[in-house]
Motif scaffolding. Structure first.
Motif, PDB file in Angstrom:
ATOM      1  N   GLY A 271      87.799  73.212   9.637  1.00  0.00           N
ATOM      2  CA  GLY A 271      87.560  74.428   8.855  1.00  0.00           C
ATOM      3  C   GLY A 271      87.688  74.216   7.361  1.00  0.00           C
ATOM      4  O   GLY A 271      87.368  75.109   6.573  1.00  0.00           O
ATOM      5  N   ALA A 272      88.119  73.042   6.947  1.00  0.00           N
ATOM      6  CA  ALA A 272      88.283  72.775   5.515  1.00  0.00           C
ATOM      7  C   ALA A 272      86.927  72.709   4.828  1.00  0.00           C
ATOM      8  O   ALA A 272      85.960  72.182   5.371  1.00  0.00           O
ATOM      9  CB  ALA A 272      89.036  71.474   5.292  1.00  0.00           C
ATOM     10  N   ILE A 273      86.867  73.257   3.625  1.00  0.00           N
ATOM     11  CA  ILE A 273      85.675  73.213   2.781  1.00  0.00           C
ATOM     12  C   ILE A 273      86.111  72.749   1.392  1.00  0.00           C
ATOM     13  O   ILE A 273      87.064  73.278   0.830  1.00  0.00           O
ATOM     14  CB  ILE A 273      85.006  74.588   2.642  1.00  0.00           C
ATOM     15  CG1 ILE A 273      84.558  75.130   3.998  1.00  0.00           C
ATOM     16  CG2 ILE A 273      83.825  74.511   1.664  1.00  0.00           C
ATOM     17  CD1 ILE A 273      83.346  74.432   4.594  1.00  0.00           C
ATOM     18  N   ALA A 274      85.406  71.765   0.852  1.00  0.00           N
ATOM     19  CA  ALA A 274      85.714  71.293  -0.491  1.00  0.00           C
ATOM     20  C   ALA A 274      84.451  71.271  -1.332  1.00  0.00           C
ATOM     21  O   ALA A 274      83.386  70.866  -0.860  1.00  0.00           O
ATOM     22  CB  ALA A 274      86.318  69.901  -0.444  1.00  0.00           C
ATOM     23  N   VAL A 275      84.570  71.733  -2.572  1.00  0.00           N
ATOM     24  CA  VAL A 275      83.524  71.569  -3.564  1.00  0.00           C
ATOM     25  C   VAL A 275      84.125  70.739  -4.684  1.00  0.00           C
ATOM     26  O   VAL A 275      85.172  71.095  -5.235  1.00  0.00           O
ATOM     27  CB  VAL A 275      83.016  72.915  -4.117  1.00  0.00           C
ATOM     28  CG1 VAL A 275      81.907  72.679  -5.131  1.00  0.00           C
ATOM     29  CG2 VAL A 275      82.521  73.813  -2.989  1.00  0.00           C
ATOM     30  N   THR A 276      83.475  69.636  -5.007  1.00  0.00           N
ATOM     31  CA  THR A 276      83.980  68.754  -6.065  1.00  0.00           C
ATOM     32  C   THR A 276      82.911  68.612  -7.127  1.00  0.00           C
ATOM     33  O   THR A 276      81.733  68.373  -6.819  1.00  0.00           O
ATOM     34  CB  THR A 276      84.324  67.367  -5.502  1.00  0.00           C
ATOM     35  OG1 THR A 276      85.242  67.517  -4.408  1.00  0.00           O
ATOM     36  CG2 THR A 276      84.961  66.497  -6.580  1.00  0.00           C
ATOM     37  N   VAL A 277      83.300  68.783  -8.379  1.00  0.00           N
ATOM     38  CA  VAL A 277      82.386  68.632  -9.493  1.00  0.00           C
ATOM     39  C   VAL A 277      82.993  67.708 -10.531  1.00  0.00           C
ATOM     40  O   VAL A 277      84.223  67.591 -10.629  1.00  0.00           O
ATOM     41  CB  VAL A 277      82.031  69.988 -10.148  1.00  0.00           C
ATOM     42  CG1 VAL A 277      81.278  70.883  -9.185  1.00  0.00           C
ATOM     43  CG2 VAL A 277      83.292  70.709 -10.619  1.00  0.00           C
ATOM     44  N   GLY A 278      82.149  67.032 -11.290  1.00  0.00           N
ATOM     45  CA  GLY A 278      82.654  66.143 -12.312  1.00  0.00           C
ATOM     46  C   GLY A 278      81.571  65.804 -13.319  1.00  0.00           C
ATOM     47  O   GLY A 278      80.401  65.692 -12.970  1.00  0.00           O
ATOM     48  N   ALA A 279      81.941  65.649 -14.575  1.00  0.00           N
ATOM     49  CA  ALA A 279      80.971  65.308 -15.613  1.00  0.00           C
ATOM     50  C   ALA A 279      80.478  63.890 -15.422  1.00  0.00           C
ATOM     51  O   ALA A 279      81.254  62.998 -15.057  1.00  0.00           O
ATOM     52  CB  ALA A 279      81.619  65.457 -16.991  1.00  0.00           C
ATOM     53  N   ARG A 280      79.205  63.676 -15.701  1.00  0.00           N
ATOM     54  CA  ARG A 280      78.630  62.325 -15.615  1.00  0.00           C
ATOM     55  C   ARG A 280      78.694  61.655 -16.984  1.00  0.00           C
ATOM     56  O   ARG A 280      78.531  62.296 -17.992  1.00  0.00           O
ATOM     57  CB  ARG A 280      77.171  62.396 -15.168  1.00  0.00           C
ATOM     58  CG  ARG A 280      77.019  62.443 -13.662  1.00  0.00           C
ATOM     59  CD  ARG A 280      75.563  62.521 -13.274  1.00  0.00           C
ATOM     60  NE  ARG A 280      74.955  61.223 -13.189  1.00  0.00           N
ATOM     61  CZ  ARG A 280      74.818  60.529 -12.056  1.00  0.00           C
ATOM     62  NH1 ARG A 280      75.274  61.007 -10.931  1.00  0.00           N
ATOM     63  NH2 ARG A 280      74.224  59.353 -12.058  1.00  0.00           N
TER      64      ARG A 280
END
Length: 280
Positions: A271-280
């Protein structure tokens, strides 16, 4: 100078992406009941989800120093003159320690990068190092690129329960949330290398909507291009829905949706949901 990039399987890199960028991935060990598996070889995230749902004990173990040593020596034998080794936070895993021990045993110079991150945020850092190398950077410049990418990254994590993080000893400052009302659904992040609470929301649906909104807000802080990925454990439909909504809001058509790796999955639970963002 030829500089190789190494990371560990907790970085959740797609094998095709890792191969394309020339990143060597060192697998972690996953133990389900009495059986020992190697991530990326003979264990799947679905196996982890099924075992956790059935109450079968699941645990993980870092790669050994000997494993890292073998990888470093093999890369040197095939032409690497230096290595940048990019790994999960030392505050939640002994992987960095194992890599450092191995680095002291080989003749090729190895720069260890402790990302103080987990999951895709570590993968983004490894990718930044590899791209810097392709552009002509030396080992120290590649390590700097990895550290900067890790600092810019934001992990936004929803879990159905904190129990799996507690069992695995990875709960960090989120331990303060244990015992909260069952209706409270926390959004977690990685802060200074530890799992930490970010916000508390009353229902699962509101938590997931807030997860999406926080991702959009984080992207707005980046001056240029960015990496983004959605991951889940045994919750593919929800993850796909969030990715579709993010694609519309961000004007992108390339947001990948993947299951988390077996090692990470063992600690976040179904049930875990992850959104990961990061600058390039």
């Amino acid at each position: 100078m030829t500089v190789a990039v190494v990371t560990d399987s907790t970085a959740s890199l797609d094998p095709d992406d890792a191969a394309r960028e020339g990143i060597t991935v060192v697998p972690t060990t996953v133990i389900i009941g009495p059986r020992v598996y190697t991530e990326g070889v003979d264990v799947t995230s679905q196996m982890i989800a099924d075992a956790l749902a059935a109450g079968v004990p699941v645990s993980t173990s870092r790669p050994s120093p000997e494993t890292f040593q073998s990888v470093y020596e093999a890369l040197a034998a095939t032409g690497a003159e230096a290595i940048v080794s990019v790994h999960i936070s030392s505050r939640v895993s002994g992987t960095v320690d194992a890599a450092r021990l191995a680095a002291g045993r080989v003749n090729v110079p190895v720069t260890i990068v402790d990302t103080f991150q987990a999951g895709l945020a570590t993968g983004f850092a490894a990718g930044s190092a590899a791209r810097a190398g392709s552009a002509g950077a030396d080992a120290e410049q590649m390590a700097t690129a990895a550290r900067e990418a890790a600092r810019s990254a934001k992990v936004l994590l929803y879990v159905d329960t904190l129990e799996y993080l507690r069992r695995g000893g990875r709960i960090g400052r989120a331990a303060a949330l244990i015992g909260s009302a069952l209706s409270v659904k926390p959004i977690l992040t990685i802060d200074d290398g530890l799992v930490a609470p970010l916000e508390k929301v009353r229902t699962s649906s509101k938590a997931l909507a807030r997860l999406e909104a926080l991702a959009v807000e984080q992207v707005a802080t980046y001056p240029g291009d960015y990496d983004i990925g959605v991951q889940h454990l045994a919750s593919a439909d929800v993850a796909a829905s969030i990715a579709a909504s993010l694609s519309e809001r961000l004007g992108r058509t390339d947001i990948p949706v993947d299951e988390v790796g077996a090692d990470i999955g063992a600690h976040v639970g179904p049930g875990a949901i992850a959104v990961t963002v990061g600058a390039r």
